[in-house]
Design an enzyme around this catalytic site. Structure first.
Site, PDB file in Angstrom:
ATOM      1  N   TRP A 157       2.899  -2.759  -0.346  1.00 11.60           N
ATOM      2  CA  TRP A 157       3.667  -2.432   0.868  1.00 11.60           C
ATOM      3  C   TRP A 157       2.664  -2.266   2.013  1.00 11.60           C
ATOM      4  O   TRP A 157       1.665  -1.552   1.880  1.00 11.60           O
ATOM      5  CB  TRP A 157       4.454  -1.139   0.626  1.00 11.60           C
ATOM      6  CG  TRP A 157       5.237  -0.650   1.814  1.00 11.60           C
ATOM      7  CD1 TRP A 157       6.128  -1.369   2.552  1.00 11.60           C
ATOM      8  CD2 TRP A 157       5.204   0.665   2.376  1.00 11.60           C
ATOM      9  NE1 TRP A 157       6.652  -0.573   3.541  1.00 11.60           N
ATOM     10  CE2 TRP A 157       6.104   0.679   3.461  1.00 11.60           C
ATOM     11  CE3 TRP A 157       4.509   1.838   2.078  1.00 11.60           C
ATOM     12  CZ2 TRP A 157       6.321   1.805   4.240  1.00 11.60           C
ATOM     13  CZ3 TRP A 157       4.728   2.960   2.843  1.00 11.60           C
ATOM     14  CH2 TRP A 157       5.625   2.936   3.916  1.00 11.60           C
ATOM     15  N   ASP A 200       4.013   5.884  -6.129  1.00 13.67           N
ATOM     16  CA  ASP A 200       4.910   5.768  -4.986  1.00 13.67           C
ATOM     17  C   ASP A 200       6.274   5.385  -5.542  1.00 13.67           C
ATOM     18  O   ASP A 200       6.461   4.274  -6.051  1.00 13.67           O
ATOM     19  CB  ASP A 200       4.393   4.699  -4.014  1.00 13.67           C
ATOM     20  CG  ASP A 200       5.307   4.575  -2.800  1.00 13.67           C
ATOM     21  OD1 ASP A 200       6.314   5.301  -2.711  1.00 13.67           O
ATOM     22  OD2 ASP A 200       5.009   3.718  -1.938  1.00 13.67           O
ATOM     23  N   LYS A 240      16.286   4.718   0.152  1.00 14.24           N
ATOM     24  CA  LYS A 240      17.058   3.620  -0.449  1.00 14.24           C
ATOM     25  C   LYS A 240      18.093   4.141  -1.440  1.00 14.24           C
ATOM     26  O   LYS A 240      19.253   3.747  -1.383  1.00 14.24           O
ATOM     27  CB  LYS A 240      16.143   2.647  -1.178  1.00 14.24           C
ATOM     28  CG  LYS A 240      14.750   2.512  -0.628  1.00 14.24           C
ATOM     29  CD  LYS A 240      14.673   1.576   0.530  1.00 14.24           C
ATOM     30  CE  LYS A 240      13.319   1.748   1.180  1.00 14.24           C
ATOM     31  NZ  LYS A 240      12.917   0.650   1.985  1.00 14.24           N
TER      32      LYS A 240
HETATM   33  N1  KET Z   1       6.902   3.024  -0.362  1.00 14.05           N
HETATM   34  C1  KET Z   1       7.316   1.760  -0.527  1.00 14.05           C
HETATM   35  C2  KET Z   1       6.804   0.982  -1.666  1.00 14.05           C
HETATM   36  C3  KET Z   1       8.228   1.218   0.393  1.00 14.05           C
HETATM   37  O1  KET Z   1       8.630  -0.014   0.193  1.00 14.05           O
HETATM   38  C4  KET Z   1       8.680   1.988   1.479  1.00 14.05           C
HETATM   39  C5  KET Z   1       9.576   1.403   2.481  1.00 14.05           C
HETATM   40  C6  KET Z   1       8.224   3.305   1.583  1.00 14.05           C
HETATM   41  C7  KET Z   1       7.327   3.789   0.649  1.00 14.05           C
HETATM   42  C8  KET Z   1       8.637   4.247   2.675  1.00 14.05           C
HETATM   43  O2  KET Z   1       9.955   4.426   2.855  1.00 14.05           O
HETATM   44  P1  KET Z   1      10.529   5.703   3.656  1.00 14.05           P
HETATM   45  O3  KET Z   1      11.590   5.156   4.513  1.00 14.05           O
HETATM   46  O4  KET Z   1       9.398   6.329   4.436  1.00 14.05           O
HETATM   47  O5  KET Z   1      11.002   6.616   2.588  1.00 14.05           O
HETATM   48  N2  KET Z   1       9.748   0.159   2.620  1.00 14.05           N
HETATM   49  C9  KET Z   1      10.666  -0.548   3.507  1.00 14.05           C
HETATM   50  C10 KET Z   1      10.784  -0.002   4.883  1.00 14.05           C
HETATM   51  C11 KET Z   1       9.483   0.178   5.619  1.00 14.05           C
HETATM   52  O6  KET Z   1       8.636  -0.724   5.636  1.00 14.05           O
HETATM   53  O7  KET Z   1       9.325   1.262   6.205  1.00 14.05           O
HETATM   54  C12 KET Z   1      10.296  -2.035   3.509  1.00 14.05           C
HETATM   55  O8  KET Z   1       9.292  -2.433   2.891  1.00 14.05           O
HETATM   56  O9  KET Z   1      11.056  -2.824   4.102  1.00 14.05           O
END
Ligand code: KET
Length: 430
Positions: free
Chosen positions: A157, A238, A276
């Site tokens: 990511w 994560d 999510k």
């Molecule tokens: N870890 C991973 C692996 C991840 O894909 C995301 C979010 C996050 C942490 C953080 O999510 P949060 O909303 O802070 O709980 N991924 C999606 C959104 C982004 O990039 O912020 C994405 O990859 O589309």
């Protein structure tokens, strides 16, 4: 180091330039858009009616609409109607009930580490905030003399490297994805991790690896645990997709539970997100847990996590955590949540089937069965940057330029259009 005169000259130039045109910030450069979140902006700016947003990982209904879970709506209504609820500050570590439920969600209720009080948990600003606070804690408190190094998968990511880098950790990559097989390069992964220095931090995606959708098998997880113990690496999970990969919260926590249950006892760090799996994207509900060897250590670790948090944002927001705590603690809402979660995961799986059928019907060259095999929200298509650019410019399909598409943004209605567009760029763009 610049000489004082040179620095003065630069300052004078900036002052004059500022006075003449753009003011104090005249010298500030335009930053590039975020590679993932920026896709939302390009989508919004696109006026074509066929436009499709497959960029950021956010669940959409068959009608292409954001989805607020019924369990969440009901929890919110109950909170709003509760005369005892107030808007006081939360403690620095967040809502205690939310923290307890979060570690139990990941480790399983009644886990020995939880029972023994060996887990320090703080509420965090979703998964990103948990990673950021965790990274800062590691940079400050890894044992003196130990390298501040974190190993992240290649690819990972996009924000991981920046988060750990900003916290002062040195970021190194380990091999993960093999473009040829579109599977896990497990031998490469083991080789790279074998040469990591003792005490290095090992970032692992708990399930549904982003962006590849490729996870280790249960046997490979066992080998990774053995390597972690042998090389004395500190696992940092994560967990952004618990329940989203398989539709089952327990199944998706298998890797974390395997490590947390290893004899030793095994130490680990865990970042959790409810963005999510509860659809709480904008509520920023998440948690950071540090599983320690003893209760005494966990208490001290928590006290230091609070020192990290207090000067950053003082204490976390209440609303999302209160919703999540209610959904997890109320048996009826909890059952409803699990049902809705399975529904979302199943819709994504159905989209995989539908896209695969559409692609094979168009007789594209190569093997596209990875669309079915990959796990979680995304398909990692292997499309080149040039092909992605044409998908956006010509077909109005908005995606990240690494060829990742959010399956959660697709619908039965949009699948044929996407397949047609992919067939076009595969045939006509290198
Ligand atoms: N870890 C991973 C692996 C991840 O894909 C995301 C979010 C996050 C942490 C953080 O999510 P949060 O909303 O802070 O709980 N991924 C999606 C959104 C982004 O990039 O912020 C994405 O990859 O589309």
């Amino acid at each position: 180091m610049d000489s004082p005169n040179k620095r003065l000259a630069v300052l004078a130039r900036q002052c004059c330039a500022g006075a003449a045109d753009g003011g104090t910030w005249e010298h500030v450069q335009q930053a590039p858009p975020d590679p993932i979140i920026g896709v939302n902006d390009s989508y919004r700016a696109d006026t074509d009616p066929r436009k499709l947003n497959l960029g950021v990982g956010a669940y959409r209904t068959e009608e292409g609409k954001p989805y607020v879970l019924r369990a969440v709506r009901e929890a919110e209504a109950a909170l709003a109607a509760d005369p005892a609820a107030n808007k006081e500050y939360l403690p620095i570590a967040g809502l205690p009930e939310f923290c307890r439920l979060s570690r139990e969600l990941a480790l399983g209720p009644g886990h020995a580490a939880v029972r023994d009080g060996r887990v320090a948990t703080v509420q965090a600003l979703s998964g990103t905030g948990a990673l950021r606070v965790g990274a800062e804690f590691l940079a400050q408190h890894l044992p003196p003399g130990q390298p501040r190094v974190v190993y992240v998968p290649n690819p990972t990511w996009g924000n991981h490297k920046t988060i750990f880098g900003k916290a002062g950790m040195q970021v190194r990559e380990y091999r993960y994805f093999c473009p040829k097989t579109r599977g896990l390069d497990f031998a490469g992964m083991l080789a790279d991790l074998s040469s990591a220095p003792p005490g290095a931090v090992l970032l692992l995606h708990a399930c549904a690896h982003n962006p590849t959708g490729v996870d280790p098998t249960p046997e490979q997880w066992r080998q990774l645990l053995a390597l972690t113990q042998e090389k004395r690496l500190l696992p940092f999970f994560d967990s952004a997709y618990q329940g989203f990969a398989s539709g089952d919260l327990d199944a998706d926590a298998a890797s974390v539970r395997l490590f947390a249950s290893a004899p030793g006892p095994q130490e680990l760090v865990l970042a959790q997100s409810y963005a999510k799996n509860m659809g709480l994207y904008g509520e920023r509900a998440g948690a950071l847990s540090v599983v320690c060897k003893t209760k005494d250590v966990a208490g001290r670790v928590e006290s230091q996590l609070k020192l990290v948090i207090r000067p950053m944002y003082s204490n976390p927001p209440m609303h999302g955590a209160a919703i999540a705590a209610r959904v997890m603690s109320d048996p009826r809402l909890n059952a409803l949540w699990k049902e809705e979660l399975a529904g979302m995961a199943n819709r994504i799986k159905a989209m995989r089937q539908a896209l695969y059928a559409q692609l094979t019907a168009r007789q594209l060259p190569g093997d596209w069965s990875f669309v079915l095999k990959q796990i979680g929200m995304f398909s990692y298509t292997g499309l080149s940057k040039a092909q992605c650019e044409v998908l956006t410019a010509k077909w109005h399909i908005h995606l990240t330029m690494d060829g990742r598409i959010s399956m959660a943004g697709l619908s039965a209605a949009s699948c044929p259009y996407l397949a047609e567009a992919i067939a076009d760029v595969v045939a006509n763009v290198k």
